[in-house]
Write a protein that holds these residues in place. Structure first.
Motif, PDB file in Angstrom:
ATOM      1  N   GLY A   1       0.798  -1.217   0.000  1.00 48.15           N
ATOM      2  CA  GLY A   1       0.000   0.000   0.000  1.00 48.15           C
ATOM      3  C   GLY A   1       0.833   1.271   0.000  1.00 48.15           C
TER       4      GLY A   1
ATOM      5  N   THR B   1       1.563   3.371   2.447  1.00 49.19           N
ATOM      6  CA  THR B   1       2.524   3.512   3.553  1.00 49.19           C
ATOM      7  C   THR B   1       3.755   2.654   3.289  1.00 49.19           C
ATOM      8  OG1 THR B   1       0.588   3.780   4.985  1.00 49.19           O
ATOM      9  CG2 THR B   1       2.709   3.493   6.082  1.00 49.19           C
TER      10      THR B   1
ATOM     11  N   TYR C   1      -5.906   6.458  10.142  1.00 48.70           N
ATOM     12  CA  TYR C   1      -7.196   5.798  10.334  1.00 48.70           C
ATOM     13  C   TYR C   1      -7.999   6.658  11.301  1.00 48.70           C
ATOM     14  CZ  TYR C   1      -6.322   1.182   8.130  1.00 48.70           C
ATOM     15  OH  TYR C   1      -6.098   0.149   7.240  1.00 48.70           O
ATOM     16  N   PHE C   2      -9.075   7.198  10.816  1.00 42.96           N
ATOM     17  CA  PHE C   2      -9.907   8.077  11.629  1.00 42.96           C
ATOM     18  C   PHE C   2      -9.074   9.088  12.389  1.00 42.96           C
ATOM     19  CE2 PHE C   2     -12.847   4.593  10.757  1.00 42.96           C
ATOM     20  CZ  PHE C   2     -13.900   5.319  10.228  1.00 42.96           C
ATOM     21  N   TRP C   3      -8.273   9.810  11.632  1.00 41.31           N
ATOM     22  CA  TRP C   3      -7.486  10.961  12.074  1.00 41.31           C
ATOM     23  C   TRP C   3      -6.369  10.637  13.068  1.00 41.31           C
ATOM     24  CZ3 TRP C   3     -12.904  10.945  12.119  1.00 41.31           C
ATOM     25  CH2 TRP C   3     -13.444  11.496  10.954  1.00 41.31           C
TER      26      TRP C   3
ATOM     27  N   THR D   1       0.634   8.201   5.615  1.00 46.92           N
ATOM     28  CA  THR D   1      -0.133   8.525   4.414  1.00 46.92           C
ATOM     29  C   THR D   1      -1.603   8.663   4.801  1.00 46.92           C
ATOM     30  OG1 THR D   1      -0.633   6.235   3.799  1.00 46.92           O
ATOM     31  CG2 THR D   1       1.445   7.146   2.990  1.00 46.92           C
TER      32      THR D   1
ATOM     33  N   ASP E   1      -5.764   9.837   2.819  1.00 40.79           N
ATOM     34  CA  ASP E   1      -6.484  10.301   1.625  1.00 40.79           C
ATOM     35  C   ASP E   1      -6.768  11.790   1.712  1.00 40.79           C
ATOM     36  OD1 ASP E   1      -6.478   7.893   0.396  1.00 40.79           O
ATOM     37  OD2 ASP E   1      -8.490   7.304   1.035  1.00 40.79           O
TER      38      ASP E   1
ATOM     39  N   LYS F   1       1.022  10.614   0.702  1.00 41.03           N
ATOM     40  CA  LYS F   1       1.122   9.422  -0.146  1.00 41.03           C
ATOM     41  C   LYS F   1       2.244   9.444  -1.168  1.00 41.03           C
ATOM     42  CE  LYS F   1      -3.630   8.620  -0.784  1.00 41.03           C
ATOM     43  NZ  LYS F   1      -4.721   8.191  -1.630  1.00 41.03           N
TER      44      LYS F   1
HETATM   45  C1  LIG Z   1     -10.394   2.369   8.447  1.00 41.16           C
HETATM   46  C2  LIG Z   1      -9.825   3.499   7.623  1.00 41.16           C
HETATM   47  C3  LIG Z   1      -9.869   4.783   8.123  1.00 41.16           C
HETATM   48  C4  LIG Z   1      -9.340   5.831   7.402  1.00 41.16           C
HETATM   49  N1  LIG Z   1      -9.394   7.093   7.930  1.00 41.16           N
HETATM   50  C5  LIG Z   1      -8.859   8.134   7.248  1.00 41.16           C
HETATM   51  C6  LIG Z   1      -8.881   9.454   7.792  1.00 41.16           C
HETATM   52  O1  LIG Z   1      -9.359   9.693   8.889  1.00 41.16           O
HETATM   53  N2  LIG Z   1      -8.326  10.458   7.070  1.00 41.16           N
HETATM   54  C7  LIG Z   1      -7.767  10.231   5.830  1.00 41.16           C
HETATM   55  O2  LIG Z   1      -7.288  11.169   5.220  1.00 41.16           O
HETATM   56  N3  LIG Z   1      -7.734   8.986   5.297  1.00 41.16           N
HETATM   57  C8  LIG Z   1      -8.251   7.938   5.977  1.00 41.16           C
HETATM   58  N4  LIG Z   1      -8.201   6.675   5.449  1.00 41.16           N
HETATM   59  C9  LIG Z   1      -7.462   6.462   4.178  1.00 41.16           C
HETATM   60  C10 LIG Z   1      -6.045   5.971   4.376  1.00 41.16           C
HETATM   61  O3  LIG Z   1      -5.363   6.688   5.381  1.00 41.16           O
HETATM   62  C11 LIG Z   1      -5.212   6.112   3.105  1.00 41.16           C
HETATM   63  O4  LIG Z   1      -5.855   5.521   2.002  1.00 41.16           O
HETATM   64  C12 LIG Z   1      -3.840   5.509   3.301  1.00 41.16           C
HETATM   65  O5  LIG Z   1      -2.940   6.009   2.353  1.00 41.16           O
HETATM   66  C13 LIG Z   1      -3.885   3.990   3.239  1.00 41.16           C
HETATM   67  O6  LIG Z   1      -2.592   3.498   3.486  1.00 41.16           O
HETATM   68  P1  LIG Z   1      -2.152   2.031   3.035  1.00 41.16           P
HETATM   69  O7  LIG Z   1      -2.226   1.990   1.537  1.00 41.16           O
HETATM   70  O8  LIG Z   1      -0.756   1.904   3.534  1.00 41.16           O
HETATM   71  O9  LIG Z   1      -3.095   1.086   3.694  1.00 41.16           O
HETATM   72  C14 LIG Z   1      -8.739   5.590   6.134  1.00 41.16           C
HETATM   73  C15 LIG Z   1      -8.710   4.286   5.628  1.00 41.16           C
HETATM   74  C16 LIG Z   1      -9.240   3.249   6.348  1.00 41.16           C
HETATM   75  C17 LIG Z   1      -9.192   1.848   5.803  1.00 41.16           C
END
Ligand SMILES: Cc1cc2nc3c(=O)[nH]c(=O)nc-3n(C[C@H](O)[C@H](O)[C@H](O)COP(=O)(O)O)c2cc1C
Length: 169
Positions: free
Chosen positions: A16, A18, A89-91, A125, A127, A156
């Protein structure tokens, strides 16, 4: 150079966003001769802290729970630099990474907090873009433990920044 670095990656996705930051940081750190050990925490059996306050004296196994934290304790003791990596994840950081941060308590209690003048790094990272709660958690953790913050890469696409930070270690 020639530092020992451990990376605690709290992301579940092995390929992913991260993981991409982590790999770039790792490449940078290795390019200048550092030793890097990365833990993908999601695949490990690590239980949450039970709050028993019974840290033992064996630094390789200081916790009353015997699980995969023992792999981390052994490396943590020797590490010069600890890298916390997580998606938002959820801030905030993932529960997986927070669980490991909590479990380091047993090791810190075992050997004494002043024996761990670690340096640390944050890689994250998301979104959106609200890293504030996670950064506050990280800075509060390292500051109160007397560690030195070497840098934070938040975003990201920031693989080049992660590489460059790794290469400065
Ligand atoms: C359960 C969950 C909660 C998330 N909460 C947030 C958030 O609060 N703010 C945000 O910007 N992105 C949030 N995201 C998106 C991820 O932080 C983002 O896609 C990240 O780059 C994923 O990293 P990975 O590819 O290493 O798993 C969340 C994703 C998931 C699955």
């Amino acid at each position: 150079m020639n530092k020992k670095i451990i990376i605690l990656n709290g992301a579940a996705r092995k390929n992913g966003n991260t993981a991409k930051l982590v790999e770039s940081f790792e490449d940078g750190a290795k390019s200048v001769g550092n030793q890097v050990k990365t833990f993908y925490l999601d695949g490990m059996e690590i239980h949450s802290c039970k709050g028993c306050l019974r840290a033992g004296r064996d630094s390789k196994s200081p916790c009353s729970q015997k699980d995969d934290m023992e792999q981390i304790y052994a490396e943590f003791e020797e590490a010069d630099v600890v890298v916390f990596a997580s998606p938002v994840y959820f801030w905030t950081i993932t529960g997986t990474l927070k669980t490991v941060a909590d479990r380091l308590y047993a090791e810190l209690e075992c050997l004494g907090y002043s024996k761990f003048p670690k340096k640390s790094v944050l890689l994250m990272t998301a979104d959106g873009g609200d890293y504030s709660q996670a950064v506050t958690w990280y800075r509060t953790y390292e500051r109160n433990l007397g560690w030195k913050n070497l840098g934070e890469v938040l975003g990201k696409g920031k693989t080049k920044e992660a590489y460059r930070l790794g290469a400065t270690i």
